[in-house]
Design a protein around this motif. Structure first.
Motif, short mmCIF file in Angstrom:
data_model
loop_
_atom_site.label_atom_id
_atom_site.label_comp_id
_atom_site.label_asym_id
_atom_site.label_seq_id
_atom_site.Cartn_x
_atom_site.Cartn_y
_atom_site.Cartn_z
N TYR A 56 0.83 -1.20 0.00
CA TYR A 56 0.00 0.00 0.00
C TYR A 56 0.87 1.26 0.00
N HIS A 57 0.22 2.38 -0.34
CA HIS A 57 0.90 3.67 -0.25
C HIS A 57 1.27 3.95 1.21
N PRO A 58 2.53 4.29 1.49
CA PRO A 58 2.94 4.58 2.87
C PRO A 58 2.57 6.01 3.25
N THR A 59 1.30 6.24 3.51
CA THR A 59 0.85 7.61 3.80
C THR A 59 1.52 8.17 5.06
N PHE A 60 1.94 7.28 5.97
CA PHE A 60 2.65 7.76 7.15
C PHE A 60 3.95 8.44 6.72
N LEU A 61 4.63 7.87 5.71
CA LEU A 61 5.88 8.42 5.20
C LEU A 61 5.63 9.72 4.45
N TYR A 62 4.56 9.76 3.66
CA TYR A 62 4.23 10.98 2.93
C TYR A 62 4.01 12.14 3.90
N GLU A 63 3.26 11.87 4.95
CA GLU A 63 2.97 12.95 5.90
C GLU A 63 4.21 13.33 6.69
N SER A 64 5.05 12.36 7.01
CA SER A 64 6.28 12.66 7.73
C SER A 64 7.17 13.60 6.90
N LEU A 65 7.34 13.29 5.62
CA LEU A 65 8.15 14.13 4.75
C LEU A 65 7.51 15.50 4.55
N TRP A 66 6.20 15.52 4.43
CA TRP A 66 5.49 16.80 4.28
C TRP A 66 5.72 17.69 5.50
#
Length: 325
Positions: free
Chosen positions: A176-186
């Protein structure tokens, strides 16, 4: 289908040190708090405040924020705890995940206001100093979702797909898309944006904090849209999407009105620091003044003794003069 690359999930999110459980989710939150206080302290000192003030106020803000974050999660996902077959005691198990940033910021601000009021510090100035640190704290905290294998996005074949292996709580193992990682980088990007804008435009009176809120909401909107975990929907959008849009508008409105009403930046953020004295300085000054005060008290006595000696000499001379005549 074989995946050439992907982000593995931890086999477990807790390690037991004897009877003591060490949870990855909790460690991520703790690390985030330390990062926020460290950066906030540096920014506060740079603006003329005292070292340690940020940590003192965080003692109020952090507990309030944790309670607020948990309350928001429980209220918006009440069916996870109070529906048939659920145990309401689970609502208190924060270590299992579930902190809403909206509630954490709202109630955390109340705690910060109490701490600022006790020290005579304006809350907007404190919020501006701590804003980038909060964003970095969120970046750290999101990795707690990785340890718990939660809050991921839709299925994907991208090389950075997150491999979910757990089947608990309705999860379906897959990539799945690692949305936790996306938000962390954001959030890391938001922190750098606020630091840059604060230096470039000399933001004050809460506008740096408002910029952090607005920028975070933009990222949270599209990341939230990717998530596949259960959530309440209003007119086809997830509840947190609506929250992000409303909070974004409020933050932008605050920046515009604040810039017109109170342009520039506060010249004094901590009155006690502006006085240039600490408790130790005051004690040193008193210690230096004490001998001088004692000396000044002895001076009249010394002068009186000198006067008496002069009078005696005059009398002696007068007496001797009379005998000679």
């Amino acid at each position: 289908m074989e995946y050439l690359a992907y982000i593995p999930s931890p086999s477990r999110g807790v390690i037991h040190l004897g009877p003591i459980p060490l949870r990855g989710y909790a460690f991520c939150i703790i690390i985030g708090v330390f990062v926020a206080v460290w950066l906030g302290n540096k920014r506060w000192i740079a603006r003329g405040g005292r070292a340690g003030t940020v940590a003192d106020i965080a003692v109020w803000a952090v507990p309030f924020g944790l309670v607020g974050g948990r309350l928001y999660h429980v209220i918006t996902d009440y069916e996870l705890y109070f529906s048939e077959g659920r145990d309401w005691v689970d609502a208190f198990k924060v270590w299992q995940g579930g902190l809403g940033i909206w509630g954490a910021i709202a109630l955390g601000a109340v705690g910060a206001w109490i701490g600022c009021r006790r020290r005579g510090i304006p809350l907007p100035a404190y919020a501006d100093a701590i804003a980038p640190g909060i964003a970095l704290a969120q970046a750290c905290g999101r990795w707690g979702n990785w340890f718990n294998q939660e809050l991921y996005g839709r299925e994907t074949h991208l090389p950075w797909a997150l491999h979910i292996t757990s089947s608990e709580g309705g999860r379906v193992p897959g990539y799945y898309h690692p949305t936790f990682l996306y938000e962390s980088l954001w959030c890391i990007g938001v922190a750098f944006l606020v630091i840059w804008a604060d230096r470039r435009f000399t933001l004050g009176h809460g506008r740096a904090f408002a910029l952090y809120v607005a920028a975070y909401c933009v990222g949270r909107g599209w990341i939230e849209y990717m998530r596949v975990d259960d959530a309440h929907h209003i007119l086809g959008l997830r509840l947190n999407d609506w929250t992000a849009m409303i909070v974004f508008l409020l933050a932008v409105l605050y920046m515009v009105l604040s810039a017109k009403k109170r342009p520039g930046r506060e010249t004094v953020v901590e009155p006690a620091a502006a006085d240039g004295e600490t408790d130790g300085d005051s004690a040193a000054v008193e210690a230096e003044e004490a001998p001088e005060a004692a000396a000044s008290e002895d001076e009249p006595v010394a002068k009186a003794d000198e006067t008496d000696e002069v009078e005696d000499e005059v009398k002696d001379e007068a007496g001797s003069g009379t005998k000679k005549s």
